[in-house]
Scaffold this active site. Structure first.
Site, PDB file in Angstrom:
ATOM      1  N   TYR A  12       3.043   3.963  -7.526  1.00 12.83           N
ATOM      2  CA  TYR A  12       3.362   4.392  -6.159  1.00 12.83           C
ATOM      3  C   TYR A  12       2.498   3.632  -5.146  1.00 12.83           C
ATOM      4  CZ  TYR A  12       3.907   7.870  -2.347  1.00 12.83           C
ATOM      5  OH  TYR A  12       4.159   8.507  -1.162  1.00 12.83           O
ATOM      6  N   LYS A  50       3.717   1.129  -2.224  1.00 15.06           N
ATOM      7  CA  LYS A  50       3.445   1.482  -0.824  1.00 15.06           C
ATOM      8  C   LYS A  50       2.671   0.386  -0.101  1.00 15.06           C
ATOM      9  CE  LYS A  50       5.543   5.370  -0.256  1.00 15.06           C
ATOM     10  NZ  LYS A  50       6.848   5.284   0.439  1.00 15.06           N
TER      11      LYS A  50
END
Length: 308
Positions: A165, A169
Site C-alpha cells: 500500500y 501511495k
C-alpha cells in the site's frame, strides 16, 4: 469564488462509501455533476456490485443534485474509458477526477504473497493511471482539469504491514509530480491528498474514540480546495480530524566532496553535513538535483583554478 462547482463535471472513484462517498456528496452539494464510481467490492478488492454507487446517486438526486452511477473496476482500462465516455455523453465535459478507489491487503513483507503486492499496486497506481489517461485528452482539449490523487502517510512515512500500500501511495506522488508539469500548459492541476479517516479501510486498526475524531467529512475540505478552480498544483495536502498539513519532498543543499579515492570514507564521515536540512529546497523538477550538483562542482573547479 472557486469553491462553487456549478457547471463542473466530476468523476469520483471508490465513491460508494467512506471517504469517496463524502467527496461525491460534497462536490454535488456545491453544484457539480458527479459520476459516482464504485466496484462495490470487499475491502480486499474481491467481489463487486453497483448497488453502493447507486445508493449514493439516489442520495445526491434526493438533495437536488445530478449524478450517475458507474461500476467500473479501475484496473480495467476499457471499462474506465467507457466511464469517461459515459460522463461525456451525459454532460459533455470532465473537469474533476478524484482518484479515491483503493484496497488493502496488509501483511508484514516477510509474510506477504507477491500477488497481494501486485494487486494493491494495480488498484492504487494503475487504477489512477487508467483514470488519468481516460480523461487527460478531454481535459487538455477543454484547457481545464483538476486531478486529485489519494496518497497516504503510509506511503510518505511508512507503516508496518503496508509495504504494498505504501509503495503504491508514494508512486502516486511521483505520478503527480510529472503530470502537473505536463498538464500546466492546459491548466490541468494535479495534487495529492493524504487523508486520515475512519472508514471501512481503517476498521479495527484504531481505538473507538480515535475513530470518532477521524470522521471522513473532516477530510473533504482539502479535496474541495485541490479540486477547485483556484486549486494549487503539485501540493501534497494532509488532512484529518479538522487539522490540515502539507508534505514536501525536499533536497538538502548537500556538500561537494569530489570524486577521489577517499570520497567513500569522506562521505561516511560527513553524512550528517550532507543530510543537514537548513536551507533545503523543494525542487520544481527532477533537474534541480543535477543542477545543484553541477553548480557545486563548477564552483569548486573555479576555486581550484583560481588557487592554481
Amino acid at each position: 469564488m472557486g469553491m462553487d462547482f456549478t457547471g463542473r463535471v466530476a468523476i469520483v472513484t471508490g465513491a460508494g462509501g467512506g471517504l469517496g462517498k463524502q467527496h461525491a456528496l460534497a462536490l454535488a452539494a456545491r453544484g457539480a455533476k458527479v459520476v459516482v464510481n464504485d466496484l462495490g467490492g470487499a475491502r480486499d478488492g474481491s467481489g463487486g456490485s453497483v448497488s453502493a454507487a447507486e445508493a449514493v446517486v439516489q442520495e445526491i438526486r434526493a438533495a437536488g443534485g445530478e449524478a450517475i452511477a458507474n461500476g467500473a473496476s479501475v484496473t480495467d482500462f476499457a471499462a474506465v474509458q467507457a466511464m469517461a465516455r459515459q460522463a461525456m455523453d451525459a454532460w459533455g465535459r470532465v473537469d474533476i477526477l478524484v482518484n479515491n478507489a483503493g484496497i488493502l491487503r496488509d501483511k508484514s513483507f516477510a509474510k506477504m504473497e507477491l500477488a497481494d503486492f501486485a494487486l494493491v499496486m494495480d488498484v492504487h497506481l494503475m487504477g489512477a493511471v487508467h483514470c488519468c489517461k481516460a480523461v487527460w485528452d478531454i481535459m487538455a482539449a477543454q484547457k481545464y482539469g483538476r486531478i486529485v490523487m489519494t496518497t497516504s502517510s503510509s506511503g510518505l512515512y511508512g507503516n508496518f504491514g503496508q509495504s504494498n500500500y505504501g509503495a503504491a501511495k508514494m508512486a502516486l506522488v511521483g505520478l503527480m509530480q510529472t503530470l502537473s508539469i505536463e498538464g500546466a500548459k492546459n491548466d490541468i492541476r494535479v495534487n495529492c491528498l493524504a487523508p486520515t479517516a475512519a472508514t471501512r479501510m481503517t476498521e479495527g486498526l484504531m481505538p473507538e474514540e480515535v475513530l470518532r475524531a477521524l470522521q471522513p467529512e473532516a477530510v473533504v475540505p482539502a479535496m474541495l480546495v485541490l479540486a477547485a478552480q483556484d486549486a494549487p498544483t503539485r501540493a501534497i495536502l494532509c488532512a484529518g480530524a479538522g487539522t490540515f498539513e502539507a508534505a514536501h519532498i525536499t533536497l538538502t543543499r548537500g556538500l561537494w566532496l569530489g570524486t577521489g579515492a577517499q570520497v567513500p570514507e569522506g562521505l561516511a564521515g560527513r553524512l550528517g553535513e550532507v543530510r543537514e536540512r537548513s536551507g533545503e529546497m523543494v525542487p520544481q523538477s527532477g533537474s534541480a538535483q543535477a543542477s545543484n550538483e553541477v553548480t557545486q562542482a563548477m564552483a569548486q573547479a573555479a576555486k581550484t583554478s583560481a588557487a592554481a
